[in-house]
Write an enzyme that holds these catalytic residues in place. Sequence first.
Site, short mmCIF file in Angstrom:
data_model
loop_
_atom_site.label_atom_id
_atom_site.label_comp_id
_atom_site.label_asym_id
_atom_site.label_seq_id
_atom_site.Cartn_x
_atom_site.Cartn_y
_atom_site.Cartn_z
N ASN A 19 53.47 61.58 30.76
CA ASN A 19 53.10 62.91 30.30
C ASN A 19 53.93 63.92 31.09
OD1 ASN A 19 51.63 65.41 29.69
ND2 ASN A 19 49.96 64.07 29.02
N ASP A 44 51.28 62.95 11.98
CA ASP A 44 52.58 63.39 11.46
C ASP A 44 53.39 62.29 10.76
OD1 ASP A 44 53.60 61.84 13.63
OD2 ASP A 44 53.66 63.61 14.94
N ALA A 102 58.51 62.20 27.28
CA ALA A 102 58.37 60.83 26.75
C ALA A 102 59.69 60.31 26.18
CB ALA A 102 57.30 60.82 25.66
N CYS A 127 35.51 60.73 -5.92
CA CYS A 127 35.37 59.26 -6.00
C CYS A 127 35.63 58.56 -4.66
CB CYS A 127 36.29 58.70 -7.08
SG CYS A 127 38.03 58.72 -6.63
N HIS A 172 43.36 59.51 13.70
CA HIS A 172 42.98 60.81 13.11
C HIS A 172 43.52 60.98 11.69
CE1 HIS A 172 42.19 62.67 17.35
NE2 HIS A 172 41.34 61.72 17.01
N1 APR Z 1 56.51 64.22 26.71
C1 APR Z 1 55.32 63.80 27.21
N2 APR Z 1 54.19 64.54 27.18
C2 APR Z 1 54.27 65.76 26.63
C3 APR Z 1 55.47 66.27 26.11
C4 APR Z 1 56.63 65.44 26.16
N3 APR Z 1 57.82 65.83 25.69
N4 APR Z 1 55.22 67.52 25.64
C5 APR Z 1 53.92 67.75 25.85
N5 APR Z 1 53.34 66.70 26.45
C6 APR Z 1 51.91 66.50 26.81
C7 APR Z 1 51.19 67.71 27.31
O1 APR Z 1 51.31 67.82 28.71
C8 APR Z 1 49.75 67.43 26.88
O2 APR Z 1 49.07 66.70 27.88
O3 APR Z 1 51.25 66.15 25.59
C9 APR Z 1 49.89 66.52 25.66
C10 APR Z 1 49.52 67.18 24.35
O4 APR Z 1 48.15 67.45 24.36
P1 APR Z 1 47.40 68.10 23.10
O5 APR Z 1 48.19 69.22 22.58
O6 APR Z 1 46.00 68.38 23.53
O7 APR Z 1 47.44 66.95 21.99
P2 APR Z 1 46.56 65.64 21.84
O8 APR Z 1 46.11 65.12 23.15
O9 APR Z 1 47.26 64.73 20.95
O10 APR Z 1 45.28 66.21 21.07
C11 APR Z 1 44.29 65.30 20.64
O11 APR Z 1 43.05 66.99 19.52
O12 APR Z 1 43.04 68.90 18.22
C12 APR Z 1 42.87 67.55 18.23
O13 APR Z 1 43.10 66.14 16.36
C13 APR Z 1 43.86 66.86 17.29
O14 APR Z 1 44.88 64.69 17.54
C14 APR Z 1 44.62 65.92 18.19
C15 APR Z 1 43.66 65.73 19.36
#
Ligand code: APR
Length: 472
Positions: A232, A122, A250, A148, A137
């Site tokens: 988390n 992002d 967070a 190219c 990523h």
């Molecule tokens: N503060 C802390 N943690 C949070 C918050 C918050 N405000 N909101 C959500 N979470 C936690 C959730 O509990 C979860 O464990 O963030 C995590 C998000 O997990 P995912 O949605 O699976 O995202 P991520 O781990 O970044 O995914 C990894 O998967 O689909 C692919 O390429 C994509 O980069 C991504 C990768």
Amino acid sequence: MFGVTLAGGAGRMRAPKMTQNISGNVVTALKRANRVMIVTGAGISAESGIPTFRGADGLWRNFKPEELATPQAFQRQPHTVWEWYDWRRGLCAQAQPNPAHRVVAAMERFYHHFLLVTQNVDGLHARAGSRRMVEAHGSVWRGQCLQCGATLPLEVTPLKELPPRHEGCGGMLRPAVVWFGESYEPAVLQQMFAAAEEAQLVLVVGTSGGVSLPMDLVTQARQGGATIIEINSERSAVSRLAHERLEGKAGEILPELWHCAQLAYLVDEVRARAEQKGGRLLVGIAGPPGAGKSRLAKALAAELGPHVLVAMDGFHFNNARLEALGLRGRKGAPETFDRLAFELAVRAMRLAQEPVRLPIYSRETHEPVPEAFMAGQTTPFVIIEGNYLLHWPEVRDALDMRIYLDCDPALARKNLIARHQRGGATEEEAIRKFEQNDRLNRETIQATRGAAELQIWRDAAGWTVTRSDRQG
Ligand code: APR
């Protein structure tokens, strides 16, 4: 077509709300570490309003990865894939970095050996100021030419043409992101795992561990002896590898954690200096107007224990008080007030045979504050704050420890205008006062910063010490 609304930006940051007790172990780990790695996932951007992937409202609940995030899907339907990415790019453009991104950027300034590994595409970490960073990523703000191979910035949203094309060679661009089934760049992998191997501390923030990268990095770091701290809002695949878990948002936990760790670091520095000086210490905090010197002085005093005296700067002395002290003729320039506070503090600390009561006056009301401080032979620390403390050689030399607190000028301006308004000025008057008085002194004061052995920067992430010591 992709109708999810943004949950609202989160750019602003206040003093940390104490949401949970951060354990002493966690604070010590942050305070002591030199080699730090931070791994972030979608959860760190959730409070900026960007949907995560696997949570209740996660993207993978509403969309199928195999239709949108694989090289095969792109081959089949490049237009649809680009439409989805352009919609996500729009969400990212509307979002603001939140306090958690800002603290991560501040941590980079503090730790000499530092790497941020983010799985997020992002761009919010970069917008918050992070530089020593791997976007593992990729990024929705870049495209890669299929003809190219060039990687190009794609800053406009919405894109004018879908799929976008490379102006140079006419080839079709794909989003410069890593899709399911694709591998990481070897050089990037090498960089991430080298940082994991040498890390003393790893913070894992807002990732489910749904793809293997965070787990692999954490496993490597643990083998190398690192302390693992997870932040988390719920348990994740990473949790079982973490030495400490901080459960919550967070954007709330990281500012609180950073505040505690920075304060603990500062207190250690002050105590270490006091030991060198035989147990008693005169600390001076200088810095531009609006930096929050009083707040820092009070926070340090509260941590250092009961026998601390804090002398605030000249605003606390009104004319009547000056008269009573026989110092009436010297009022006028702001520096007179600083010197006055300084003299009182020195007198209180060094010359008193008996405890001395130091008159402290409220900045707002010019009335004495009820808890006027006592200083005397038993006062181990005196903390004095004033803009000009480092300006006069005799004052500078008499201080046992010199702290310079600098501040993001926009934040300082906001603080000062609010202070003038609390004193009864209208907004317009407050701004005029700020323009006239406060800026006047900034340059002279800033010229003194080199005289400080400890420099602190204050911005939306709170206090961050500029470290010059203990490298390695
Ligand atoms: N503060 C802390 N943690 C949070 C918050 C918050 N405000 N909101 C959500 N979470 C936690 C959730 O509990 C979860 O464990 O963030 C995590 C998000 O997990 P995912 O949605 O699976 O995202 P991520 O781990 O970044 O995914 C990894 O998967 O689909 C692919 O390429 C994509 O980069 C991504 C990768």
